[in-house]
Scaffold this active site. Structure first.
Site, PDB file in Angstrom:
ATOM      1  N   GLU A  95       8.685   0.843  11.046  1.00 52.18           N
ATOM      2  CA  GLU A  95       9.616   1.965  11.238  1.00 52.18           C
ATOM      3  C   GLU A  95       9.101   3.159  11.259  1.00 52.18           C
ATOM      4  O   GLU A  95       8.376   3.641  10.342  1.00 52.18           O
ATOM      5  CB  GLU A  95      10.113   1.767   9.796  1.00 52.18           C
ATOM      6  CG  GLU A  95      11.196   0.606   9.467  1.00 52.18           C
ATOM      7  CD  GLU A  95      12.471   0.467  10.417  1.00 52.18           C
ATOM      8  OE1 GLU A  95      12.741   1.675  10.828  1.00 52.18           O
ATOM      9  OE2 GLU A  95      12.852  -0.470  10.782  1.00 52.18           O
TER      10      GLU A  95
ATOM     11  N   CYS B 202      13.280   9.827   7.819  1.00 58.71           N
ATOM     12  CA  CYS B 202      13.287   9.486   9.361  1.00 58.71           C
ATOM     13  C   CYS B 202      14.313   9.991  10.675  1.00 58.71           C
ATOM     14  O   CYS B 202      14.337  10.574  11.432  1.00 58.71           O
ATOM     15  CB  CYS B 202      12.653   9.092   9.345  1.00 58.71           C
ATOM     16  SG  CYS B 202      14.010   7.158   8.172  1.00 58.71           S
TER      17      CYS B 202
ATOM     18  N   LYS C 141       1.288  -1.305   0.575  1.00 56.98           N
ATOM     19  CA  LYS C 141      -0.037   0.479  -0.063  1.00 56.98           C
ATOM     20  C   LYS C 141       0.704   0.981   0.161  1.00 56.98           C
ATOM     21  O   LYS C 141       1.347   1.475   1.002  1.00 56.98           O
ATOM     22  CB  LYS C 141      -0.843   0.257   1.120  1.00 56.98           C
ATOM     23  CG  LYS C 141      -2.441   0.559   1.530  1.00 56.98           C
ATOM     24  CD  LYS C 141      -2.465   2.091   0.641  1.00 56.98           C
ATOM     25  CE  LYS C 141      -1.727   2.816   2.015  1.00 56.98           C
ATOM     26  NZ  LYS C 141      -1.876   4.570   1.815  1.00 56.98           N
TER      27      LYS C 141
ATOM     28  N   GLU D 134       8.773  15.447  16.643  1.00 55.68           N
ATOM     29  CA  GLU D 134       9.431  15.312  14.401  1.00 55.68           C
ATOM     30  C   GLU D 134       8.840  16.448  14.272  1.00 55.68           C
ATOM     31  O   GLU D 134       7.421  16.418  14.221  1.00 55.68           O
ATOM     32  CB  GLU D 134       9.104  14.231  14.486  1.00 55.68           C
ATOM     33  CG  GLU D 134      10.024  13.393  13.203  1.00 55.68           C
ATOM     34  CD  GLU D 134       9.245  12.394  12.346  1.00 55.68           C
ATOM     35  OE1 GLU D 134       8.098  11.472  12.475  1.00 55.68           O
ATOM     36  OE2 GLU D 134      10.288  11.571  11.646  1.00 55.68           O
TER      37      GLU D 134
HETATM   38  P1  NAD Z   1       1.954   7.917   8.136  1.00 54.27           P
HETATM   39  O1  NAD Z   1       2.456   7.731   9.315  1.00 54.27           O
HETATM   40  O2  NAD Z   1       0.733   9.292   8.024  1.00 54.27           O
HETATM   41  O3  NAD Z   1       1.307   7.298   6.793  1.00 54.27           O
HETATM   42  C1  NAD Z   1       2.318   6.131   6.190  1.00 54.27           C
HETATM   43  C2  NAD Z   1       1.604   5.545   5.507  1.00 54.27           C
HETATM   44  O4  NAD Z   1       0.816   4.669   6.341  1.00 54.27           O
HETATM   45  C3  NAD Z   1       0.730   6.121   4.436  1.00 54.27           C
HETATM   46  O5  NAD Z   1       0.697   5.141   3.131  1.00 54.27           O
HETATM   47  C4  NAD Z   1      -0.713   6.138   4.926  1.00 54.27           C
HETATM   48  O6  NAD Z   1      -2.103   6.137   4.060  1.00 54.27           O
HETATM   49  C5  NAD Z   1      -0.318   4.977   5.883  1.00 54.27           C
HETATM   50  N1  NAD Z   1      -1.733   4.842   6.582  1.00 54.27           N
HETATM   51  C6  NAD Z   1      -2.297   5.906   7.490  1.00 54.27           C
HETATM   52  N2  NAD Z   1      -3.297   6.043   8.596  1.00 54.27           N
HETATM   53  C7  NAD Z   1      -3.601   4.098   8.416  1.00 54.27           C
HETATM   54  C8  NAD Z   1      -4.193   3.439   9.040  1.00 54.27           C
HETATM   55  N3  NAD Z   1      -4.717   4.090  10.126  1.00 54.27           N
HETATM   56  N4  NAD Z   1      -3.528   2.869   8.534  1.00 54.27           N
HETATM   57  C9  NAD Z   1      -2.984   1.891   8.090  1.00 54.27           C
HETATM   58  N5  NAD Z   1      -2.367   2.700   7.135  1.00 54.27           N
HETATM   59  C10 NAD Z   1      -2.125   3.811   7.431  1.00 54.27           C
HETATM   60  O7  NAD Z   1       2.951   8.967   7.691  1.00 54.27           O
HETATM   61  P2  NAD Z   1       3.735   9.928   5.972  1.00 54.27           P
HETATM   62  O8  NAD Z   1       2.833  11.153   6.423  1.00 54.27           O
HETATM   63  O9  NAD Z   1       3.097   9.075   4.776  1.00 54.27           O
HETATM   64  O10 NAD Z   1       5.501  10.112   6.472  1.00 54.27           O
HETATM   65  C11 NAD Z   1       5.711  10.456   7.760  1.00 54.27           C
HETATM   66  C12 NAD Z   1       6.653   9.543   8.518  1.00 54.27           C
HETATM   67  O11 NAD Z   1       7.436   8.290   8.716  1.00 54.27           O
HETATM   68  C13 NAD Z   1       6.950  10.251   9.317  1.00 54.27           C
HETATM   69  O12 NAD Z   1       7.201  10.400  10.971  1.00 54.27           O
HETATM   70  C14 NAD Z   1       8.936   9.846   9.324  1.00 54.27           C
HETATM   71  O13 NAD Z   1       9.876   9.122  10.456  1.00 54.27           O
HETATM   72  C15 NAD Z   1       8.018   8.368   9.259  1.00 54.27           C
HETATM   73  N6  NAD Z   1       9.198   7.729   8.352  1.00 54.27           N
HETATM   74  C16 NAD Z   1       9.921   6.710   9.123  1.00 54.27           C
HETATM   75  C17 NAD Z   1      10.789   5.949   8.259  1.00 54.27           C
HETATM   76  C18 NAD Z   1      11.896   4.687   9.318  1.00 54.27           C
HETATM   77  O14 NAD Z   1      12.710   4.626   8.496  1.00 54.27           O
HETATM   78  N7  NAD Z   1      11.747   4.803  10.273  1.00 54.27           N
HETATM   79  C19 NAD Z   1      11.372   6.442   7.502  1.00 54.27           C
HETATM   80  C20 NAD Z   1      10.976   7.281   6.131  1.00 54.27           C
HETATM   81  C21 NAD Z   1       9.316   8.110   6.957  1.00 54.27           C
END
Ligand code: NAD
Length: 497
Positions: free
Chosen positions: A265, A299, A190, A396
């Site tokens: 992650e 991240c 997804k 963050e």
């Molecule tokens: P997000 O959590 O809003 O979304 C991430 C993914 O989860 C998207 O595909 C989104 O559609 C999905 N999602 C959202 N709500 C959901 C739910 N209720 N159930 C299942 N899936 C759901 O994050 P974002 O804004 O897309 O990305 C930024 C975040 O990602 C930051 O906090 C960043 O630190 C983190 N990140 C972490 C890493 C790592 O390796 N630790 C790497 C990159 C980004």
């Protein structure tokens, strides 16, 4: 850069991107669509199928069938390795096109998309291709009375649900698909709703590489519908999620139903320490790159900079000078060194942290504002007089905003590391010093999953990557990453039946 052709619509320009389910491209069952936007302009550049629970059901069923029957479970590890390698070659062959799509969808500099997003994706597949033939159980020395043959079997977990964010869309998708397939799992990916373009193109290359139908299914759609349905689905054996801590925590609760295995992650608020004996030019460069690369939407971004007071002015002004010189422009322009933030909402969020910091007494050394005109650009920002209790420092931001702090000789390493550890996160940390003993002592004291000494955080597929505390659960990459898609079974055979 000429605008790349959009994926998912061979022979049908202008058609919405479709879902890949059981080897076939199809519209969402509901017919619903998502707009895909260019963050450099705010214009809608494509539409993608908005999959929901019905599509996730179909995708999980296809992944289950492909896991249980057909060519995939019968395939030898060396054959799986060749398929992964073939996909890497296809990525290389289409590198310019994939980079152009990544830039179109995220606004990031084209050269970065090419050198980082695309090149690393191919490398990630090659690295994991090597694991296909190396995963195995082992014999164990038993103390049971009698004569026994005891051993472990390492088996693929089953159907893997893979949910990824928008910051580096292609490496995120590949970084989850590669270990899942290397372990012998099948997958439902997804992608983030904001960035489906390269994920859908990857799906086309997966089909072209010759993976059997249903081994990789791709369902674009919203997190709250498609994502949540994948998390809740009882047919998913393992869920690997990269995204925000808030969503990760929600996922933890919903995954309880069938106790699916979870890798999370999540976010970070990583410290960078610069001691006066370091190579200050390199350290200053790396500190600037560490927070401004990908417009801070990383991240592991080094968002809290701790500098020894004797070189504080020099280093912090050096980072601010680099910020002022950084060319912020749409990624398809050759001069672009930093692109926009991914959305209007994300830019508002980042600017609100800057405003909040100012209201609490911080100063803006440079930047701090949105750029006028179309798109979601903002200035790279360095803040001074920041304090550990400010939201700017604690939370963050996921944007190009650096907090800065001085430390003195009187501070023991324990105290200094404690300042670095004074965060709910624990993803990464870096230390710049030529004093070996100090480097090792800091590495032991810092509570973060990834420590770099005299180096910026750079991905290396052999090195496990992941976080402590609110930065997540589990590790990706290395043996640990691929083994997280396996289950261990122990077998004991009495040799005197
Ligand atoms: P997000 O959590 O809003 O979304 C991430 C993914 O989860 C998207 O595909 C989104 O559609 C999905 N999602 C959202 N709500 C959901 C739910 N209720 N159930 C299942 N899936 C759901 O994050 P974002 O804004 O897309 O990305 C930024 C975040 O990602 C930051 O906090 C960043 O630190 C983190 N990140 C972490 C890493 C790592 O390796 N630790 C790497 C990159 C980004």
């Amino acid at each position: 850069m000429t605008r790349p052709a959009l994926p998912g619509q061979p022979g049908q320009p202008g058609q919405p991107l479709r879902l890949l389910i059981d080897g076939a491209w199809q519209a969402a069952a509901s017919g619903a669509l998502l707009d895909v936007t260019d963050p450099c302009t705010g214009d809608v550049i494509a539409q993608a199928a908005a999959g929901d629970a019905a599509d996730i059901d179909a995708a999980v069923d296809a992944a289950r069938r492909a896991f249980e029957r057909g060519p995939w479970p019968a395939m030898k590890p060396a054959q799986r390795a060749r398929l992964l390698w073939r996909l890497a070659e296809l990525i290389d062959q289409h590198a310019d096109e994939l980079a152009a799509l990544e830039t179109l969808n995220t606004g990031k500099p084209l050269k970065m998309a090419r050198m980082f997003d695309v090149a690393l994706s191919a490398e990630c597949l090659r690295y994991h291709a090597g694991w296909c033939t190396k995963l195995s159980g082992e014999t164990r020395a038993t103390s049971l009375p009698g004569e026994w043959h005891t051993y472990t079997l390492r088996e693929p977990l089953g159907v893997a649900g893979l949910i990824v964010p928008w910051n580096v869309p292609l490496p995120m998708a590949v970084g989850k698909i590669a270990p899942a397939l290397a372990a012998g799992c099948t997958a439902v990916l997804k992608p983030a709703e904001l960035t489906p373009l390269t994920a859908v193109r990857l799906g086309e290359l997966i089909v072209e590489a010759g993976f059997p139908p249903g081994v990789v299914n791709i369902v674009t759609g919203l997190g709250t519908t498609a994502g949540q349905a994948l998390v809740d689905h009882p047919g998913v054996d393992k869920l690997s999620f990269t995204g925000s801590t808030a969503v990760g925590q929600r996922i933890l609760a919903s995954a309880a139903g069938n106790l699916k295995r979870l890798s999370l992650e999540l976010g970070g608020k990583s410290p960078v320490f610069i001691f006066p004996d370091a190579d200050l030019e390199r350290a200053t460069d790396a500190a600037a790159r560490g927070i401004f690369a990908n417009a801070g939407q990383v991240c592991a971004a080094g968002s809290r900079l701790f500098v020894h007071e004797s070189v504080f002015e020099r280093v912090v002004q050096g980072v601010a000078d680099r910020a002022r010189r950084l060319r912020v422009a749409p990624g398809h322009l050759p001069e672009s060194e930093m692109g926009p933030l991914i959305s209007q909402r994300q830019r508002e969020r980042v600017l609100a942290y800057v405003a909040g910091g100012i209201a609490e007494g911080a100063d803006v050394l440079t930047g701090g504002a949105a750029l006028p005109g179309a798109g979601y650009f903002m200035q790279p920002t360095v803040m001074a007089r920041t304090r550990a209790d400010m939201a700017l420092v604690r939370e963050e931001i996921f944007g190009p905003v650096l907090s800065t702090f001085a430390f003195g000789d009187e501070e023991e390493l324990d105290t200094l590391a404690a300042r670095g550890n004074d965060t709910a996160y624990g993803l990464s940390a870096s230390v710049w010093t030529r004093d070996l003993s100090r480097a090792h002592r800091m590495a032991r004291r810092l509570k973060a999953g990834n420590i770099r000494v005299n180096a910026a955080v750079a991905p290396d597929f052999a090195m496990p990557f992941g976080g402590m505390k609110l930065s997540g659960w589990g590790r990706e990459n290395g043996r640990e990453g691929v083994e997280s898609f396996t289950e261990l079974k122990s077998v004991a055979i009495d040799l005197n039946p």
